[in-house]
Design a protein around this motif. Sequence first.
Motif, PDB file in Angstrom:
ATOM      1  N   ARG A  88       0.673  -1.315  -0.169  1.00  0.00           N
ATOM      2  CA  ARG A  88      -0.157   0.111   0.074  1.00  0.00           C
ATOM      3  C   ARG A  88       0.865   1.232  -0.056  1.00  0.00           C
ATOM      4  N   GLY A  89       2.104   1.125  -0.777  1.00  0.00           N
ATOM      5  CA  GLY A  89       2.903   2.391  -0.856  1.00  0.00           C
ATOM      6  C   GLY A  89       3.673   2.765   0.305  1.00  0.00           C
ATOM      7  N   HIS A  90       3.704   1.795   1.072  1.00  0.00           N
ATOM      8  CA  HIS A  90       4.561   2.105   2.451  1.00  0.00           C
ATOM      9  C   HIS A  90       6.292   1.671   1.895  1.00  0.00           C
ATOM     10  N   VAL A  91       6.935   2.627   1.670  1.00  0.00           N
ATOM     11  CA  VAL A  91       8.153   2.204   1.059  1.00  0.00           C
ATOM     12  C   VAL A  91       9.143   1.610   2.008  1.00  0.00           C
ATOM     13  N   ALA A  92       9.032   1.901   3.440  1.00  0.00           N
ATOM     14  CA  ALA A  92       9.881   1.364   4.230  1.00  0.00           C
ATOM     15  C   ALA A  92       9.546  -0.251   4.623  1.00  0.00           C
TER      16      ALA A  92
END
Length: 440
Positions: A88-92
């Motif tokens: 969901r786009g959470h790069v970390a």
Amino acid sequence: MSPAMASILGLVILFILGTALPINMGAIAFALAFLIGTFSVGMSANAILGGFPGDLFVTLVGITYLFAIAQKNGTIDLLVHWAVRGVRGHVAAIPWVMFGVAAVLTAVGAVSPAAVAIIAPIALRFARHYDIDRLMMGLLVVHGAQGGGFSPISIYGGITNQIVERAGLPGNDTALFLASLLFNLAVAIGVFFAFGGGRLIGRRDTGTHEEFEDGARASLPVTGHGGTPAAPRESGHPHPTQASRDQLLTLAGLVILGVGSLAFGLNVGMVAMTIAVVLALLSPNAQKGAIDKVSWSTVLLIAGVITYVGVLQKAGAIDMVSTNVAALGSALLAAMLLCYIGGVVSAFASSTGVLGAIIPLAVPFLAGGEIGAVGMIAALAISATIVDVSPFSTNGALVLANAPEGERDQLFRRFLIYSGLVVVLGPALAWAVLILPGWL
């Protein structure tokens, strides 16, 4: 000079020349293997070439060839897009997803190189798209694969537990698994923050992140559907959510690769090569030029160094060092040195083979009761596998081979520095945590 000492001196020369000069270290290793093997050890050319890692050669070529086809026809774009939707786009979270998937694959029975071979190409594509440190991403994949590698149903775990049982030593399957998992997780957390993971926390893909393509930014931003960012794609490919015929066939091939290597124990290199050839026959024009993307310089590097390690073994260098360690009076000191021998040798050779050779050497110390058997076995297992981040090991080589060509030399040097630190510090940490306290 004895053959053992001559081969050790040759190893030192190999690293000095390979580091100081812009010459492929694998080529130097082949030359030294011939010179020292022939004139000092008395080996024939056929005997020297008997150490050539044919299985690793096919694995490196087959996997990189298959994923070169997948990259050319846009399949990797499709997989990256689906994976982005998953986090969901959470790069970390992306590096940790790769760590977790690799750990699960090895924990349920995959050999570590098979898991890395499947995950590394996609993980490095993520790293390129989101400007995540390539070394950090590759290391988390390898440490994840190693972390799950000693579960009771895994390859490493099964081999180690069988060796312990045959030696008549007390074992603990669960403790071995958890020791490896937690040790690699702790190292991975350190790697994550040491190589820029902290700056990824809180960052989300807005759908306008641009990809670096051969050193230059793509000219247009990439936007996804329904608020979900799309993955980067090669020009001329359909939108990543719309799979073409070639992409569907490639996805089917990747599934076959995973099922064949993980569920049926088929050779991952041979399966990958077969699938790549089938895809090439089905779409000969679409795969044109894919074979040029195989990392031939990396193949030469790894094959040459491992062939030289075979000369080291034949010369008796490894046995000589092991015998001298076994003659030490202090059990704790001997245990530390055994951990180091396992780590150093495994950085260049098969971890499975090292486990089979190094654990029996510990039996005399363990029989005396001065050292806990479970802790010793766990420390030896971790020491022999934590170093698989080396670019000379299968896992490290697979990550390196899947890196963008323009970044490969720099990444190799960084891998070499990191693996050197791991070889120096890893066995000592395993000894200090698992052997010295005496709690296992």
